[in-house]
Design an enzyme around this catalytic site. Structure first.
Site, short mmCIF file in Angstrom:
data_model
loop_
_atom_site.label_atom_id
_atom_site.label_comp_id
_atom_site.label_asym_id
_atom_site.label_seq_id
_atom_site.Cartn_x
_atom_site.Cartn_y
_atom_site.Cartn_z
N ASP A 7 6.48 90.14 73.57
CA ASP A 7 7.16 89.09 72.80
C ASP A 7 8.35 89.71 72.08
O ASP A 7 8.36 90.92 71.79
CB ASP A 7 6.21 88.44 71.79
CG ASP A 7 6.84 87.22 71.14
OD1 ASP A 7 7.20 86.29 71.87
OD2 ASP A 7 6.99 87.22 69.90
N GLU A 9 11.55 88.83 68.94
CA GLU A 9 12.17 87.97 67.95
C GLU A 9 13.68 88.23 68.03
O GLU A 9 14.11 89.34 68.34
CB GLU A 9 11.65 88.26 66.54
CG GLU A 9 10.17 87.99 66.35
CD GLU A 9 9.77 86.55 66.55
OE1 GLU A 9 10.65 85.65 66.38
OE2 GLU A 9 8.60 86.30 66.88
N HIS A 57 11.28 83.93 61.59
CA HIS A 57 10.74 85.31 61.59
C HIS A 57 10.84 86.02 60.24
O HIS A 57 10.12 86.99 59.99
CB HIS A 57 11.40 86.15 62.68
CG HIS A 57 12.90 86.19 62.62
ND1 HIS A 57 13.60 86.75 61.58
CD2 HIS A 57 13.83 85.75 63.51
CE1 HIS A 57 14.89 86.65 61.82
NE2 HIS A 57 15.07 86.03 62.98
N HIS A 152 6.51 84.13 62.42
CA HIS A 152 6.46 84.73 63.75
C HIS A 152 6.74 86.23 63.64
O HIS A 152 7.61 86.66 62.89
CB HIS A 152 7.50 84.08 64.66
CG HIS A 152 7.15 82.70 65.10
ND1 HIS A 152 7.15 82.31 66.41
CD2 HIS A 152 6.77 81.61 64.39
CE1 HIS A 152 6.80 81.04 66.49
NE2 HIS A 152 6.56 80.59 65.27
N ASP A 157 2.43 88.15 67.66
CA ASP A 157 2.42 87.11 68.69
C ASP A 157 1.97 87.67 70.04
O ASP A 157 1.29 86.98 70.80
CB ASP A 157 3.80 86.48 68.82
CG ASP A 157 4.11 85.56 67.64
OD1 ASP A 157 3.25 85.41 66.76
OD2 ASP A 157 5.23 84.99 67.61
#
Length: 239
Positions: A7, A9, A57, A152, A157
């Site tokens: 994942d 960001e 985030h 997040h 995640d």
């Protein structure tokens, strides 16, 4: 079987307009078991995050200012993902950003470094058509606690997605009957193939049939009527 759940960001939604990756989080699965061999870096994007992304985030420009730039962690990242199958939720989004970052350091595209790319969003839509299939929705559906996910985070995640993926695909591994091979079950246990000998049926001989008739007749005499064997013979579709 080595799989990487990944994942990212980002500062915004569009790498073509200059948005950058600010965090990469990966967890490793080997034979469907978490190994603890994770990859995690915050990255200095050399630009501010858009307001909407920052709300998601919470990684401020100040916090990221002393973190390594992508070029500084690129080799470590490529070595980590090399040859593995990669599991991503909404893969085109993350791969678009990763390709943009790799292009900046004159490196081949993301898919050229890895094996198969598995998109859990595509899988979820096929399994649960017409339903919400965000990571939060899938956590709820499969009973995976995400109460600690206030914002997040790429590593968090990725860890949640690994649990979701294992729950989504549990029981989909088949037991191979090929000798010398073995599959891995949903808990990562190797299943050994077992040879099953063919069953051969042999009809009774005339002597065996005659002996059986004498036995049944004796049973009839003992119960002073029809024994259970006689009743079964009379009910047989072949009688």
């Amino acid at each position: 079987m080595r799989q990487i759940v990944l994942d990212t960001e980002t500062t915004g939604l569009n790498p073509r307009s200059g948005d950058r990756i600010i965090e990469i989080g990966c967890v490793e699965l080997v034979n469907r078991r978490l190994t603890g061999n994770n990859f995690h870096h915050y990255i200095n994007p050399e630009r501010d995050s858009e307001e909407g992304a920052l709300a998601v985030h919470g990684l401020t420009t100040e916090f990221l200012s002393d973190k390594p730039k992508f070029a500084e962690i690129a080799d470590e990242f490529r070595d980590y993902i090399a040859g593995a199958d990669v599991i991503i939720h909404n893969a085109p989004f993350d791969i678009g950003f990763l390709d943009a970052e790799l292009k900046r350091v004159n490196t081949p595209t993301f898919k050229e470094h890895v094996g198969e790319v598995i998109d859990t969003l595509v899988q979820a839509k096929e399994m649960h058509p017409g339903k919400r299939n965000s990571l939060d929705a899938l956590c709820d559906r499969y009973g995976i606690s995400n109460a600690h996910r206030a914002l997040h985070g790429a590593l968090l995640d990725a860890e949640l997605l690994a649990e979701v993926y294992l729950a989504m695909t549990r029981g989909q591994n088949s037991l191979s009957m090929d000798l010398g091979g073995g599959d891995v079950d949903s808990d990562g246990v190797v299943l050994e193939a077992v040879a099953i000998a063919p069953v051969q049926l042999q009809l009774a001989s005339e002597e065996e049939l005659a002996a059986h008739a004498v036995l049944v007749e004796g049973l009839d005499k003992q119960v002073k009527g029809q024994s259970i064997w006689r009743k079964l013979e009379s009910e047989s579709p072949e009688s």
